[in-house]
Structure formats: structure tokens, C-alpha cells
Design a protein around this motif. Structure first.
Motif, PDB file in Angstrom:
ATOM      1  N   ARG A   1       0.827  -1.213   0.000  1.00 51.56           N
ATOM      2  CA  ARG A   1       0.000   0.000   0.000  1.00 51.56           C
ATOM      3  C   ARG A   1       0.858   1.259   0.000  1.00 51.56           C
ATOM      4  N   LEU A   2       1.929   1.265   0.757  1.00 52.79           N
ATOM      5  CA  LEU A   2       2.809   2.440   0.774  1.00 52.79           C
ATOM      6  C   LEU A   2       3.500   2.622  -0.575  1.00 52.79           C
ATOM      7  N   THR A   3       3.893   1.527  -1.202  1.00 58.64           N
ATOM      8  CA  THR A   3       4.503   1.615  -2.539  1.00 58.64           C
ATOM      9  C   THR A   3       3.501   2.173  -3.538  1.00 58.64           C
ATOM     10  N   GLN A   4       2.245   1.715  -3.466  1.00 61.10           N
ATOM     11  CA  GLN A   4       1.208   2.240  -4.349  1.00 61.10           C
ATOM     12  C   GLN A   4       0.976   3.722  -4.095  1.00 61.10           C
ATOM     13  N   PHE A   5       1.015   4.128  -2.825  1.00 59.28           N
ATOM     14  CA  PHE A   5       0.814   5.534  -2.481  1.00 59.28           C
ATOM     15  C   PHE A   5       1.914   6.406  -3.093  1.00 59.28           C
ATOM     16  N   VAL A   6       3.176   5.982  -2.947  1.00 61.87           N
ATOM     17  CA  VAL A   6       4.291   6.752  -3.513  1.00 61.87           C
ATOM     18  C   VAL A   6       4.163   6.811  -5.036  1.00 61.87           C
ATOM     19  N   ALA A   7       3.788   5.692  -5.665  1.00 67.06           N
ATOM     20  CA  ALA A   7       3.621   5.682  -7.119  1.00 67.06           C
ATOM     21  C   ALA A   7       2.500   6.632  -7.549  1.00 67.06           C
ATOM     22  N   GLU A   8       1.401   6.666  -6.802  1.00 69.44           N
ATOM     23  CA  GLU A   8       0.294   7.574  -7.116  1.00 69.44           C
ATOM     24  C   GLU A   8       0.717   9.037  -6.967  1.00 69.44           C
ATOM     25  N   VAL A   9       1.492   9.330  -5.915  1.00 71.56           N
ATOM     26  CA  VAL A   9       1.973  10.704  -5.726  1.00 71.56           C
ATOM     27  C   VAL A   9       2.850  11.105  -6.905  1.00 71.56           C
ATOM     28  N   ARG A  10       3.765  10.247  -7.286  1.00 68.70           N
ATOM     29  CA  ARG A  10       4.652  10.558  -8.419  1.00 68.70           C
ATOM     30  C   ARG A  10       3.869  10.711  -9.714  1.00 68.70           C
ATOM     31  N   ALA A  11       2.824   9.914  -9.896  1.00 68.36           N
ATOM     32  CA  ALA A  11       2.030   9.980 -11.127  1.00 68.36           C
ATOM     33  C   ALA A  11       1.248  11.299 -11.231  1.00 68.36           C
ATOM     34  N   THR A  12       0.871  11.878 -10.100  1.00 69.42           N
ATOM     35  CA  THR A  12       0.099  13.122 -10.134  1.00 69.42           C
ATOM     36  C   THR A  12       0.972  14.356 -10.268  1.00 69.42           C
TER      37      THR A  12
ATOM     38  N   PRO B   1      -0.496  19.617  -1.413  1.00 69.73           N
ATOM     39  CA  PRO B   1      -1.487  18.891  -0.604  1.00 69.73           C
ATOM     40  C   PRO B   1      -2.594  18.230  -1.415  1.00 69.73           C
ATOM     41  N   ASN B   2      -3.029  18.849  -2.510  1.00 72.23           N
ATOM     42  CA  ASN B   2      -4.086  18.240  -3.331  1.00 72.23           C
ATOM     43  C   ASN B   2      -3.596  16.951  -3.987  1.00 72.23           C
ATOM     44  N   GLN B   3      -2.333  16.933  -4.422  1.00 74.40           N
ATOM     45  CA  GLN B   3      -1.780  15.728  -5.030  1.00 74.40           C
ATOM     46  C   GLN B   3      -1.650  14.605  -4.000  1.00 74.40           C
ATOM     47  N   ILE B   4      -1.252  14.957  -2.794  1.00 76.40           N
ATOM     48  CA  ILE B   4      -1.164  13.953  -1.718  1.00 76.40           C
ATOM     49  C   ILE B   4      -2.549  13.396  -1.409  1.00 76.40           C
ATOM     50  N   ASP B   5      -3.537  14.265  -1.307  1.00 78.18           N
ATOM     51  CA  ASP B   5      -4.897  13.834  -0.996  1.00 78.18           C
ATOM     52  C   ASP B   5      -5.434  12.914  -2.090  1.00 78.18           C
ATOM     53  N   SER B   6      -5.195  13.279  -3.340  1.00 75.11           N
ATOM     54  CA  SER B   6      -5.657  12.464  -4.459  1.00 75.11           C
ATOM     55  C   SER B   6      -4.987  11.086  -4.443  1.00 75.11           C
ATOM     56  N   ALA B   7      -3.689  11.066  -4.193  1.00 70.91           N
ATOM     57  CA  ALA B   7      -2.968   9.793  -4.149  1.00 70.91           C
ATOM     58  C   ALA B   7      -3.450   8.922  -2.997  1.00 70.91           C
ATOM     59  N   ALA B   8      -3.727   9.538  -1.867  1.00 72.15           N
ATOM     60  CA  ALA B   8      -4.220   8.772  -0.716  1.00 72.15           C
ATOM     61  C   ALA B   8      -5.574   8.154  -1.016  1.00 72.15           C
TER      62      ALA B   8
END
Length: 158
Positions: A58-69, A79-86
Motif C-alpha cells: 500500500r505504501l509503494t502504491q501511495f508513492v507511485a500515485e503521488v509521483r504519477a500526479t 497537498p491536493n496531489q497527496i490527498d488524491s494519491a491517498a
């Protein structure tokens, strides 16, 4: 906490006192040679490893989502990118693949800003009648006595 090749033994808080009390109770009941030496939960290592692996995934997916945004060249996510990734990465599914929605207060702040999130305090709990508290206590005592009985049976059988 004791660790073997396949199991992890974890003692609940106060387990030494429980074991001492159960030993005294057994001795008062005529089993003078009975001594309960430990009280613990035996947890299979693969269970713990599975939970840790799930958290890591889950943490790996979270970091990947943050990088993708984040657009190219951006150093830190906003903060919006972090919220979206979460929202994307931290959806939790159960054993039957049902999705758990966790809702908790959250707040976002830009650099140099402040944010706070509060939870409304619940109303004070209504006191339970005396017989309810007593039944819970006796249920816990019966459960501990059952565990002690199993432990004693295993020790005597050896």
C-alpha cells in the motif's frame, strides 16, 4: 515476546499476574502441583509477514500515485496531489474483496500554512448496571481459566 521458526508468542499486558493468579486458583482447588508459567498468544509468522507485506504494498502504491500526479520538474507534491494519491492508493479491501471506506477528519495546508482537524466529542457513555460489568468480568475470568486449563492439559500430557 518469543520468536521461533514458525510462531511468535506474544504475552498480553499483565500476563505474568494472570498466570500467577491462575496458579494460585488451581492450588486452592487442590491441584497443588500445578504451576502456570506463561500465558501468551501464538501467532503464525506468515500471518504477521502477510500484514507487513500488505502495508508495504500500500505504501509503494501511495508513492507511485503521488509521483504519477506530479508534473515533470516538480520537486515536492502539493497537498491536493497527496490527498488524491491517498484516495487512490489507500482503499482497503477485505478477504471477500469488499471495500472498506475509512472516513476521518483531515485538513490540508499549503507551505507555511497551518491546518487542523477535529472530531466532535461524543456524549458521555451511560453507566452500565452493576450486573453488566460483573458479567463481563466473570466472562473474562472464565476465558482465562479455560486457557489455563488447556495449558495445564498440554503440560500434564507431556
Amino acid at each position: 515476546m518469543a520468536i521461533s521458526d514458525t510462531m511468535i508468542n506474544m504475552g498480553p499486558p499483565g500476563s505474568a499476574e494472570y498466570a500467577l493468579q491462575m496458579t494460585r486458583q488451581q492450588q486452592e482447588n487442590g491441584d497443588e502441583f500445578t504451576e502456570i508459567t506463561s500465558l501468551h498468544w501464538a501467532i503464525a509468522k506468515p500471518s504477521i509477514e502477510g500484514v507487513v507485506d500488505h502495508i508495504r504494498t500500500r505504501l509503494t502504491q501511495f508513492v507511485a500515485e503521488v509521483r504519477a500526479t506530479m508534473p515533470a520538474g516538480q520537486q515536492n507534491p502539493d497537498p491536493n496531489q497527496i490527498d488524491s494519491a491517498a484516495q487512490q492508493a489507500l482503499n482497503i479491501s477485505g478477504g471477500d474483496n469488499s471495500i472498506f471506506n475509512i472516513s476521518a477528519p483531515h485538513a490540508k495546508a499549503d507551505r507555511g500554512g497551518t491546518a487542523s482537524a477535529n472530531v466532535n466529542e461524543s456524549a458521555p457513555a451511560t453507566p452500565q448496571p452493576w450486573w453488566h460489568r460483573t458479567s463481563v468480568i466473570w466472562t473474562a475470568v472464565a476465558a482465562l481459566a479455560t486457557i489455563a486449563g488447556v495449558i495445564v492439559t498440554v503440560i500434564v500430557a507431556k
